[in-house]
Write a protein that holds these residues in place. Structure first.
Motif, PDB file in Angstrom:
ATOM      1  N   ALA A  91       0.830  -1.207   0.000  1.00  8.89           N
ATOM      2  CA  ALA A  91       0.000   0.000   0.000  1.00  8.89           C
ATOM      3  C   ALA A  91       0.861   1.253   0.000  1.00  8.89           C
ATOM      4  O   ALA A  91       0.576   2.223  -0.710  1.00  8.89           O
ATOM      5  CB  ALA A  91      -0.936  -0.005   1.206  1.00  8.89           C
ATOM      6  N   VAL A  92       1.929   1.244   0.783  1.00  9.48           N
ATOM      7  CA  VAL A  92       2.813   2.408   0.845  1.00  9.48           C
ATOM      8  C   VAL A  92       3.543   2.602  -0.481  1.00  9.48           C
ATOM      9  O   VAL A  92       3.658   3.723  -0.992  1.00  9.48           O
ATOM     10  CB  VAL A  92       3.829   2.255   1.990  1.00  9.48           C
ATOM     11  N   GLU A  93       4.034   1.517  -1.077  1.00  5.03           N
ATOM     12  CA  GLU A  93       4.733   1.600  -2.351  1.00  5.03           C
ATOM     13  C   GLU A  93       3.805   2.040  -3.476  1.00  5.03           C
ATOM     14  O   GLU A  93       4.244   2.648  -4.451  1.00  5.03           O
ATOM     15  CB  GLU A  93       5.350   0.250  -2.699  1.00  5.03           C
ATOM     16  N   SER A  94       2.500   1.744  -3.336  1.00  5.97           N
ATOM     17  CA  SER A  94       1.544   2.052  -4.399  1.00  5.97           C
ATOM     18  C   SER A  94       1.211   3.540  -4.481  1.00  5.97           C
ATOM     19  O   SER A  94       0.825   4.036  -5.547  1.00  5.97           O
ATOM     20  CB  SER A  94       0.249   1.262  -4.182  1.00  5.97           C
ATOM     21  N   ARG A  95       1.362   4.258  -3.371  1.00  5.54           N
ATOM     22  CA  ARG A  95       0.918   5.653  -3.354  1.00  5.54           C
ATOM     23  C   ARG A  95       1.630   6.520  -4.387  1.00  5.54           C
ATOM     24  O   ARG A  95       0.985   7.229  -5.158  1.00  5.54           O
ATOM     25  CB  ARG A  95       1.078   6.231  -1.942  1.00  5.54           C
ATOM     26  N   PRO A  96       2.963   6.535  -4.439  1.00  2.00           N
ATOM     27  CA  PRO A  96       3.604   7.366  -5.478  1.00  2.00           C
ATOM     28  C   PRO A  96       3.314   6.872  -6.891  1.00  2.00           C
ATOM     29  O   PRO A  96       3.314   7.660  -7.833  1.00  2.00           O
ATOM     30  CB  PRO A  96       5.100   7.253  -5.133  1.00  2.00           C
ATOM     31  N   ILE A  97       3.081   5.564  -7.047  1.00  2.00           N
ATOM     32  CA  ILE A  97       2.746   5.018  -8.363  1.00  2.00           C
ATOM     33  C   ILE A  97       1.415   5.593  -8.841  1.00  2.00           C
ATOM     34  O   ILE A  97       1.274   6.030  -9.987  1.00  2.00           O
ATOM     35  CB  ILE A  97       2.683   3.478  -8.312  1.00  2.00           C
ATOM     36  N   ILE A  98       0.425   5.609  -7.941  1.00  2.00           N
ATOM     37  CA  ILE A  98      -0.894   6.134  -8.298  1.00  2.00           C
ATOM     38  C   ILE A  98      -0.816   7.629  -8.562  1.00  2.00           C
ATOM     39  O   ILE A  98      -1.397   8.139  -9.528  1.00  2.00           O
ATOM     40  CB  ILE A  98      -1.898   5.835  -7.165  1.00  2.00           C
ATOM     41  N   ASP A  99      -0.110   8.352  -7.700  1.00  2.00           N
ATOM     42  CA  ASP A  99       0.051   9.798  -7.870  1.00  2.00           C
ATOM     43  C   ASP A  99       0.631  10.122  -9.248  1.00  2.00           C
ATOM     44  O   ASP A  99       0.094  10.947 -10.004  1.00  2.00           O
ATOM     45  CB  ASP A  99       0.967  10.333  -6.771  1.00  2.00           C
ATOM     46  N   SER A 100       1.728   9.465  -9.604  1.00  2.00           N
ATOM     47  CA  SER A 100       2.386   9.732 -10.883  1.00  2.00           C
ATOM     48  C   SER A 100       1.488   9.344 -12.055  1.00  2.00           C
ATOM     49  O   SER A 100       1.389  10.073 -13.049  1.00  2.00           O
ATOM     50  CB  SER A 100       3.713   8.966 -10.949  1.00  2.00           C
ATOM     51  N   PHE A 101       0.789   8.213 -11.938  1.00  2.00           N
ATOM     52  CA  PHE A 101      -0.038   7.748 -13.056  1.00  2.00           C
ATOM     53  C   PHE A 101      -1.177   8.717 -13.343  1.00  2.00           C
ATOM     54  O   PHE A 101      -1.435   9.062 -14.498  1.00  2.00           O
ATOM     55  CB  PHE A 101      -0.607   6.367 -12.767  1.00  2.00           C
ATOM     56  N   ILE A 102      -1.875   9.155 -12.301  1.00  2.00           N
ATOM     57  CA  ILE A 102      -3.025  10.043 -12.515  1.00  2.00           C
ATOM     58  C   ILE A 102      -2.589  11.335 -13.173  1.00  2.00           C
ATOM     59  O   ILE A 102      -3.250  11.855 -14.085  1.00  2.00           O
ATOM     60  CB  ILE A 102      -3.745  10.316 -11.183  1.00  2.00           C
ATOM     61  N   ARG A 103      -1.460  11.880 -12.725  1.00  2.00           N
ATOM     62  CA  ARG A 103      -0.970  13.114 -13.339  1.00  2.00           C
ATOM     63  C   ARG A 103      -0.716  12.916 -14.834  1.00  2.00           C
ATOM     64  O   ARG A 103      -1.149  13.717 -15.671  1.00  2.00           O
ATOM     65  CB  ARG A 103       0.323  13.562 -12.657  1.00  2.00           C
ATOM     66  N   THR A 104       0.004  11.860 -15.184  1.00  7.71           N
ATOM     67  CA  THR A 104       0.375  11.646 -16.582  1.00  7.71           C
ATOM     68  C   THR A 104      -0.807  11.157 -17.409  1.00  7.71           C
ATOM     69  O   THR A 104      -0.913  11.499 -18.588  1.00  7.71           O
ATOM     70  CB  THR A 104       1.520  10.631 -16.679  1.00  7.71           C
TER      71      THR A 104
END
Length: 557
Positions: free
Chosen positions: A374-387
């Motif tokens: 869950a912790v590792e997923s947060r920056p992944i989701i943040d970056s994906f939504i932006r792009t």
């Protein structure tokens, strides 16, 4: 009978000499510890000290073997975690939670014997983001001397974040009543900030409150410890990528406007894009990889030639990540060269290519999330939504321009619109028509509704866009505002996102968000229920592209 007792007594002596305890011997032979002691004394057994020495040696041998097996299996993992900045305390915690069969003593001894150097700044990694965010809220509540309101706190409590903070505070030895009061103060600060726009807290004032809190909680004299609340440096690193203002914005507070904009002290916005564009041109001409590492080497090379460009770290900070930087540069380049492309071929393929790419990126996203914590997923989701949202806007611009350039009736159709603004009419009546002067990025982006093509499409093609379901449009509106909130995190962006969520929640209750809106809360909310909300929101983009594939096919016939 006597012979049997004699054999038993000798067996007791042997067991004691081998390191057996009085308790273990008594349990085996069915007698009390005192009776064992009497028998050993009568038999002239080894001394108690000798027996303890034997036991110590036996335990040492067992420990040595257990540690050897542990390191054989996990040495590589331990080395990788240390290299990535995971502190020793967290490594021990991971084994305690995930592999409880390995005793904590074995893990600690293994870490000592491995000779691996761990990050000494343990506070930076000791606390979760939720616990660090709570520290800022608590400091704010203390500064404003806010009264706690249990009813409000019960209504709005972020249970997951409160649980994490409670575990940290209890591990520090605080009483439940003290912990509860801290949680109530945190919720009071959140409620106050939600009701009073423009609330903020400088790093200096946070540090002043932190010093008082440490004294009151009795943590000020603990040498070498890293107690809660964390330092302002930790807050900046973990919540704001090194900037206090960004840390405040990320949790829903307002930074001091007197601070300068990060990364723009030497270079302006245009120069950042020019730097990346220049590097991509260099890489294309020389056959070099278009990597972040190669960009750094190019900057060094340019520096020696007397040409100065933003450093790699500044570029990454400015654009969020290297992929965004390249996309921004490509967008500028494509705008300047669009007159040289073949409009009809571009229009015929734009939506189909975009649909394939969007679906592939979504599949890749959920593949990553399936193998990440869950912790590792947060920056992944943040970056994906932006792009994801940015890529749709960028490709939509190209799609509409290509469709217009491929349609010889588009200009006359727009000129027949009596509501056409005078400035646009003048550009389109020029010889030749100045289509690019009308179809600017800003103009197309203002057509925020994916159904809205500004009247440029033929009726049949427009009908395909009009058929996009209302729910898909609402999900796209939410995606767009989430991106804006993550990028700008202003009060206005937060209010717009809240409004779009409320609109979507009216037809789909799964999108009702009752908690205080911050970047961390938003991403955790998207992750909930197996990331179902995230899937529904990002899937709106392929759904829109499917309608656009049909629309461009009709427009081309």
């Amino acid at each position: 009978m006597a012979q049997g007792h004699s054999e038993r007594n000798l067996a007791m002596v042997d067991m004691y000499a081998g390191g057996g305890t009085l308790s273990a011997i008594g349990e085996k032979f069915g007698v009390t510890q005192e009776r064992v002691r009497q028998i050993l004394a009568k038999q002239g057994a080894v001394t108690a000290e000798d027996a303890r020495r034997v036991r110590r040696e036996a335990r040492a041998d067992e420990l040595f073997e257990a540690v050897r097996r542990f390191l054989d299996e996990y040495r590589e993992v331990l080395t990788e975690m240390a290299a990535s900045g995971v502190p020793r305390t967290e490594v021990e915690a991971r084994f305690r939670l995930l592999i409880p069969a390995v005793p904590a003593a074995i893990v600690r001894e293994g870490l000592s014997q491995a000779g691996i150097l761990f990050n000494v700044d343990v506070q930076e990694f000791k606390f979760s983001e939720a616990v660090i965010e709570s520290a800022v809220w608590f400091a704010l509540a203390r500064e404003l001397d806010l009264a706690v309101a249990p009813a409000t706190a019960v209504r709005q409590l972020d249970v997951a974040a409160a649980t994490e903070l409670t575990e940290v505070l209890q591990s520090e030895g605080l009483d439940p009543d003290v912990v509860a009061n801290i949680l109530l103060s945190v919720e009071a600060a959140k409620a106050y900030a939600a009701a009073n726009l423009g609330v903020g807290l400088s790093a200096q004032r946070y540090n002043a409150q932190r010093s008082k809190i440490l004294i009151e909680l009795g943590f000020q004299s603990r040498q070498g410890s890293a107690p809660w609340p964390p330092t302002s440096q930790t807050v900046m690193k973990r919540l704001g990528a090194g900037a206090w203002a960004d840390a405040l914005i990320g949790i829903g507070l307002t930074p001091d406007k007197r601070g300068r904009q990060r990364g723009l002290l030497v270079f302006n916005e245009t120069q950042y894009t020019q730097a990346v564009s220049g590097f991509l041109d260099f890489a294309s001409r020389t056959g070099q990889p278009q990597s972040f590492e190669m960009y750094g080497k190019w900057v060094d090379q340019e520096e020696r030639a007397g040409r100065h460009w933003p450093a790699p770290a500044s570029v990454r900070l400015r654009f969020g990540n290297w992929m965004n930087a390249k996309r921004s540069a490509v967008a500028v380049d494509s705008e300047s060269t669009k007159g040289r492309r073949l409009a009809r071929n571009a229009a015929a393929s734009e939506a189909a290519i975009a649909l394939h790419q969007a679906q592939s990126e979504i599949d890749e996203l959920f593949g990553q999330l399936a193998t990440s914590s869950a912790v590792e997923s947060r920056p992944i989701i943040d970056s994906f939504i932006r792009t994801h949202a940015q890529e749709f806007e960028f490709r939509r611009r190209g799609w509409l321009r290509a469709a217009v350039e491929a349609d010889p009736t588009a200009v006359s159709r727009r000129l027949n619109d009596v509501k056409l603004p005078a400035k646009q009419r003048a550009l389109l009546e020029a010889n030749p028509p100045n289509i690019s002067g009308v179809l600017t990025d800003m103009y197309i982006d203002r057509l925020a509704n994916p159904r809205d093509a500004g009247g440029w499409l033929r009726p049949g093609a427009q009908a395909e866009l009009d058929a996009i379901p209302d729910e898909t449009v609402l999900r796209y509106n939410v995606l767009r505002e989430i991106r804006n909130f993550m990028v700008h995190n202003s009060t206005e962006a937060r209010e717009r996102l809240r409004s779009r969520l409320d609109e979507l929640a009216e037809i789909d209750p799964r999108f009702e968000l009752k908690q205080h809106l911050s970047s961390r809360v938003l991403i955790m909310w998207l992750q909930g229920s197996d990331a179902r909300r995230l899937r529904l929101i990002v899937d709106c983009v392929p759904a829109i592209w499917r309608a656009m594939v049909v629309a461009e096919t009709i427009a081309d016939n």
